[in-house]
Motif scaffolding. Structure first.
Motif, PDB file in Angstrom:
ATOM      1  N   UNK A   1      16.558  67.454  -2.510  1.00 30.53           N
ATOM      2  CA  UNK A   1      17.005  66.630  -3.144  1.00 30.53           C
ATOM      3  C   UNK A   1      15.751  65.754  -2.251  1.00 30.53           C
ATOM      4  N   UNK A   2      16.270  64.154  -3.608  1.00 26.14           N
ATOM      5  CA  UNK A   2      15.125  62.803  -3.556  1.00 26.14           C
ATOM      6  C   UNK A   2      15.841  62.607  -2.932  1.00 26.14           C
ATOM      7  N   UNK A   3      14.888  61.370  -1.703  1.00 25.52           N
ATOM      8  CA  UNK A   3      15.989  60.676  -0.685  1.00 25.52           C
ATOM      9  C   UNK A   3      14.710  59.457  -0.444  1.00 25.52           C
ATOM     10  N   UNK A   4      15.983  58.581  -0.005  1.00 18.49           N
ATOM     11  CA  UNK A   4      14.907  57.010   0.440  1.00 18.49           C
ATOM     12  C   UNK A   4      15.509  56.931   1.933  1.00 18.49           C
ATOM     13  N   UNK A   5      14.341  56.385   3.047  1.00 17.33           N
ATOM     14  CA  UNK A   5      15.022  56.258   4.551  1.00 17.33           C
ATOM     15  C   UNK A   5      14.879  54.588   4.184  1.00 17.33           C
ATOM     16  N   UNK A   6      15.978  54.074   5.611  1.00 19.22           N
ATOM     17  CA  UNK A   6      15.497  52.972   5.706  1.00 19.22           C
ATOM     18  C   UNK A   6      15.835  52.695   7.075  1.00 19.22           C
ATOM     19  N   UNK A   7      15.296  52.273   7.723  1.00 17.84           N
ATOM     20  CA  UNK A   7      15.940  51.729   9.120  1.00 17.84           C
ATOM     21  C   UNK A   7      17.469  50.765   8.832  1.00 17.84           C
ATOM     22  N   UNK A   8      18.777  51.040   8.951  1.00 21.01           N
ATOM     23  CA  UNK A   8      19.749  50.112   8.843  1.00 21.01           C
ATOM     24  C   UNK A   8      19.806  48.831   9.600  1.00 21.01           C
ATOM     25  N   UNK A   9      18.810  48.929  10.565  1.00 22.19           N
ATOM     26  CA  UNK A   9      19.382  48.119  11.461  1.00 22.19           C
ATOM     27  C   UNK A   9      20.357  47.485  12.393  1.00 22.19           C
ATOM     28  N   UNK A  10      20.870  46.157  12.670  1.00 23.82           N
ATOM     29  CA  UNK A  10      20.503  44.820  11.658  1.00 23.82           C
ATOM     30  C   UNK A  10      18.784  44.733  12.414  1.00 23.82           C
ATOM     31  N   UNK A  11      17.862  43.883  11.987  1.00 21.41           N
ATOM     32  CA  UNK A  11      17.241  43.210  12.457  1.00 21.41           C
ATOM     33  C   UNK A  11      17.325  42.401  12.426  1.00 21.41           C
ATOM     34  N   UNK A  12      16.000  41.779  13.393  1.00 22.03           N
ATOM     35  CA  UNK A  12      17.007  39.950  14.000  1.00 22.03           C
ATOM     36  C   UNK A  12      15.846  40.025  14.194  1.00 22.03           C
ATOM     37  N   UNK A  13      14.987  39.049  12.899  1.00 17.06           N
ATOM     38  CA  UNK A  13      14.496  38.235  13.071  1.00 17.06           C
ATOM     39  C   UNK A  13      14.818  36.348  13.801  1.00 17.06           C
ATOM     40  N   UNK A  14      13.595  35.836  14.380  1.00 12.35           N
ATOM     41  CA  UNK A  14      13.876  34.397  13.881  1.00 12.35           C
ATOM     42  C   UNK A  14      12.948  33.472  12.962  1.00 12.35           C
ATOM     43  N   UNK A  27      10.128  62.063  -2.912  1.00 13.47           N
ATOM     44  CA  UNK A  27      10.286  62.556  -3.752  1.00 13.47           C
ATOM     45  C   UNK A  27       8.310  61.989  -4.556  1.00 13.47           C
ATOM     46  N   UNK A  28       7.229  62.708  -4.230  1.00 12.72           N
ATOM     47  CA  UNK A  28       5.986  62.489  -4.770  1.00 12.72           C
ATOM     48  C   UNK A  28       5.217  61.658  -5.894  1.00 12.72           C
ATOM     49  N   UNK A  29       6.741  62.286  -6.106  1.00  5.51           N
ATOM     50  CA  UNK A  29       6.654  62.204  -7.928  1.00  5.51           C
ATOM     51  C   UNK A  29       7.300  60.268  -8.792  1.00  5.51           C
ATOM     52  N   UNK A  30       7.805  59.978  -7.447  1.00 11.63           N
ATOM     53  CA  UNK A  30       8.181  58.695  -8.163  1.00 11.63           C
ATOM     54  C   UNK A  30       7.315  57.871  -8.059  1.00 11.63           C
ATOM     55  N   UNK A  31       7.178  57.166  -9.345  1.00  6.78           N
ATOM     56  CA  UNK A  31       6.790  56.042  -9.976  1.00  6.78           C
ATOM     57  C   UNK A  31       6.479  54.757 -10.297  1.00  6.78           C
ATOM     58  N   UNK A  32       7.953  54.349  -9.404  1.00  8.62           N
ATOM     59  CA  UNK A  32       8.454  52.533  -9.123  1.00  8.62           C
ATOM     60  C   UNK A  32       8.612  52.496  -8.294  1.00  8.62           C
ATOM     61  N   UNK A  33       8.409  51.310  -7.627  1.00  8.38           N
ATOM     62  CA  UNK A  33       9.441  51.141  -6.295  1.00  8.38           C
ATOM     63  C   UNK A  33      10.414  49.109  -6.611  1.00  8.38           C
ATOM     64  N   UNK A  34      11.065  49.241  -5.701  1.00  4.75           N
ATOM     65  CA  UNK A  34      12.053  48.364  -6.060  1.00  4.75           C
ATOM     66  C   UNK A  34      12.344  47.329  -4.790  1.00  4.75           C
ATOM     67  N   UNK A  35      12.604  46.812  -4.381  1.00  3.19           N
ATOM     68  CA  UNK A  35      13.391  45.994  -3.147  1.00  3.19           C
ATOM     69  C   UNK A  35      14.886  45.232  -3.842  1.00  3.19           C
ATOM     70  N   UNK A  36      15.563  45.134  -3.512  1.00  7.46           N
ATOM     71  CA  UNK A  36      16.249  44.574  -4.056  1.00  7.46           C
ATOM     72  C   UNK A  36      16.918  43.813  -2.953  1.00  7.46           C
ATOM     73  N   UNK A  37      17.997  42.803  -2.539  1.00 10.71           N
ATOM     74  CA  UNK A  37      18.598  42.123  -1.823  1.00 10.71           C
ATOM     75  C   UNK A  37      20.387  42.098  -2.435  1.00 10.71           C
ATOM     76  N   UNK A  38      21.105  42.336  -1.202  1.00  5.78           N
ATOM     77  CA  UNK A  38      21.958  42.671  -1.137  1.00  5.78           C
ATOM     78  C   UNK A  38      23.184  41.641  -0.228  1.00  5.78           C
TER      79      UNK A  38
END
Lengths: 112, 116
Positions: A1-14, A27-38
């Motif tokens: 199963x394809x998975x994308x892992x992120x640390x949920x945080x919270x990440x606090x930065x000054x 998935x090593x076959x992945x070809x495109x990568x995106x960052x979204x802000x929500x």
């Protein structure tokens, strides 16, 4: 199963510092990568896309991709309080598939 | 506004009722996607269309979920016999579908569903 892992945080930065957000994918076959802000209660907004190994810069944002390590990152320079949001890493499933697989997101807090 | 448009933005329904959401994609985009997002999770891919053809529907959550895009323009997502677990934000997105450029996907504002 394809998975994308992120640390949920919270990440606090000054405010004014560099925020570093990380993401790994399975998935090593992945070809495109995106960052979204929500923002809370809102829909995802595209911040950056990256398709080749290396760095891609757009204003205060830099996306980094390392396909060998299956790792994507987002750097936010000169962090502002308005950058406080959840950042979602998304990976195109590659090999002709067209849906995006998202991580759960990292909650970023910029402290004034 | 030339972005992805969704309607209604908010829907409260009683359990067991049917609901339908509409999505109007960016006008020149031929691909249209539906996602579901629950609290604390990333969007979950449900289905997508290339023009009027539904190319992926195996990830629709159950047979209570169906989607259409009859003329290759707007799309509808219907949920029959709603359950409380269907409460979520339903996101529509669209793209040009250009594989070389990575098929950048743009989201609408979402339709919030609350099943009571």
């Amino acid at each position: 199963q394809k998975e994308v892992e992120q640390n949920s945080g919270p990440l606090s930065v000054p405010e004014g510092a560099i925020a570093s957000l990380n993401c790994t994918y399975s998935d090593r076959g992945s070809q495109s990568f995106f960052w979204y802000r929500q923002y809370s209660g809102k829909s995802p907004e595209l911040i950056m896309s990256i398709y080749s190994n290396g760095d891609k810069e757009d204003g205060r944002f830099t996306a980094q991709l390392n396909k060998a390590s299956q790792y994507v990152s987002l750097l936010i320079r000169d962090s502002q309080p308005s950058d406080s949001a959840t950042y979602l890493c998304a990976v195109n499933e590659g090999r002709g598939a067209d849906g995006l697989t998202f991580g759960k997101g990292t909650h970023l807090i910029i402290q004034p | 506004d030339t972005g992805v448009s969704q309607d209604p933005r908010h829907k409260i329904t009683k359990r067991g009722q049917n609901v339908t959401f509409r999505c109007d994609p960016i006008s020149e985009h031929n691909r249209l996607y539906w996602y579901r997002q629950t609290l604390g999770q990333g969007p979950e891919f449900l289905t997508y269309f290339q023009n009027e053809a539904q190319l992926e529907k195996s990830r629709l959550l159950s047979d209570r979920f169906s989607a259409e895009r009859p003329k290759g323009s707007f799309s509808t997502l219907e949920i029959q016999r709603t359950e409380q677990g269907d409460s979520a934000m339903y996101l529509c997105a669209s793209s040009l579908g250009a594989r070389v450029s990575g098929n950048t996907i743009y989201f609408g504002e979402g339709s919030w569903l609350t099943v009571v």
